[in-house]
Write a protein that holds these residues in place. Structure first.
Motif, PDB file in Angstrom:
ATOM      1  N   PRO A  36       0.789  -1.232   0.000  1.00 39.01           N
ATOM      2  CA  PRO A  36       0.000   0.000   0.000  1.00 39.01           C
ATOM      3  C   PRO A  36       0.825   1.289   0.000  1.00 39.01           C
ATOM      4  O   PRO A  36       0.368   2.318  -0.474  1.00 39.01           O
ATOM      5  N   ASP A  37       2.067   1.237   0.494  1.00 38.84           N
ATOM      6  CA  ASP A  37       2.902   2.443   0.477  1.00 38.84           C
ATOM      7  C   ASP A  37       3.640   2.632  -0.844  1.00 38.84           C
ATOM      8  O   ASP A  37       4.423   3.558  -1.001  1.00 38.84           O
ATOM      9  N   GLY A  38       3.399   1.724  -1.817  1.00 37.00           N
ATOM     10  CA  GLY A  38       4.003   1.836  -3.142  1.00 37.00           C
ATOM     11  C   GLY A  38       5.238   0.992  -3.360  1.00 37.00           C
ATOM     12  O   GLY A  38       5.644   0.774  -4.496  1.00 37.00           O
ATOM     13  N   THR A  39       5.870   0.497  -2.291  1.00 34.80           N
ATOM     14  CA  THR A  39       7.039  -0.347  -2.473  1.00 34.80           C
ATOM     15  C   THR A  39       6.617  -1.697  -3.053  1.00 34.80           C
ATOM     16  O   THR A  39       5.460  -2.108  -2.932  1.00 34.80           O
ATOM     17  N   CYS A  40       7.563  -2.389  -3.678  1.00 34.40           N
ATOM     18  CA  CYS A  40       7.265  -3.657  -4.351  1.00 34.40           C
ATOM     19  C   CYS A  40       8.269  -4.736  -3.970  1.00 34.40           C
ATOM     20  O   CYS A  40       9.443  -4.459  -3.749  1.00 34.40           O
ATOM     21  N   ALA A  41       7.766  -5.957  -3.913  1.00 33.64           N
ATOM     22  CA  ALA A  41       8.598  -7.147  -3.733  1.00 33.64           C
ATOM     23  C   ALA A  41       8.410  -8.005  -4.975  1.00 33.64           C
ATOM     24  O   ALA A  41       7.295  -8.145  -5.474  1.00 33.64           O
ATOM     25  N   LEU A  42       9.510  -8.569  -5.488  1.00 36.63           N
ATOM     26  CA  LEU A  42       9.471  -9.379  -6.706  1.00 36.63           C
ATOM     27  C   LEU A  42      10.182 -10.697  -6.441  1.00 36.63           C
ATOM     28  O   LEU A  42      11.269 -10.724  -5.855  1.00 36.63           O
ATOM     29  N   ARG A  43       9.568 -11.801  -6.846  1.00 33.92           N
ATOM     30  CA  ARG A  43      10.144 -13.147  -6.675  1.00 33.92           C
ATOM     31  C   ARG A  43      10.193 -13.820  -8.037  1.00 33.92           C
ATOM     32  O   ARG A  43       9.161 -13.992  -8.706  1.00 33.92           O
ATOM     33  N   TRP A  44      11.401 -14.214  -8.463  1.00 34.63           N
ATOM     34  CA  TRP A  44      11.592 -14.835  -9.772  1.00 34.63           C
ATOM     35  C   TRP A  44      11.178 -16.297  -9.760  1.00 34.63           C
ATOM     36  O   TRP A  44      11.315 -16.985  -8.762  1.00 34.63           O
ATOM     37  N   ARG A  45      10.687 -16.782 -10.906  1.00 33.09           N
ATOM     38  CA  ARG A  45      10.271 -18.179 -11.066  1.00 33.09           C
ATOM     39  C   ARG A  45      11.359 -19.014 -11.742  1.00 33.09           C
ATOM     40  O   ARG A  45      11.066 -20.016 -12.364  1.00 33.09           O
ATOM     41  N   THR A  46      12.594 -18.612 -11.640  1.00 29.25           N
ATOM     42  CA  THR A  46      13.712 -19.320 -12.256  1.00 29.25           C
ATOM     43  C   THR A  46      14.120 -20.520 -11.410  1.00 29.25           C
ATOM     44  O   THR A  46      13.677 -20.674 -10.268  1.00 29.25           O
ATOM     45  N   THR A  47      14.985 -21.364 -11.942  1.00 31.98           N
ATOM     46  CA  THR A  47      15.450 -22.551 -11.228  1.00 31.98           C
ATOM     47  C   THR A  47      16.037 -22.174  -9.874  1.00 31.98           C
ATOM     48  O   THR A  47      15.751 -22.797  -8.862  1.00 31.98           O
TER      49      THR A  47
END
Length: 80
Positions: A36-47
């Motif tokens: 909600p504060d605009g920050t983002c978390a990203l998790r890759w689907r790689t091996t």
């Protein structure tokens, strides 16, 4: 800053049409959350899956967009 109780995280997918690096592949390559504060978390689907944090969705797109080869697709609706 206090985030209103009615604001929820918003999920998104990173969709890659062309893998310019030759590492992550094409299609649905990562999952993310915009807080909600605009920050983002990203998790890759790689091996070997990794994750990273970003100050904004614009930063995610700037770093991983590869001039339009990759786009962000939100899976949750926008909130007012």
């Amino acid at each position: 800053m206090i985030i209103p109780a009615d604001k929820a995280p918003r999920r998104f997918k990173l969709i890659r049409r062309h893998d310019v690096s030759g590492v992550s592949g094409e299609g649905h390559v990562a999952d993310g959350v915009q807080w909600p504060d605009g920050t983002c978390a990203l998790r890759w689907r790689t091996t070997i899956a990794t994750h990273a944090l970003y100050d904004s969705i614009a930063d995610v797109e700037h770093i991983h967009g590869h001039d339009g080869a990759t786009h962000i697709r939100f899976t949750d609706p926008a909130q007012d």
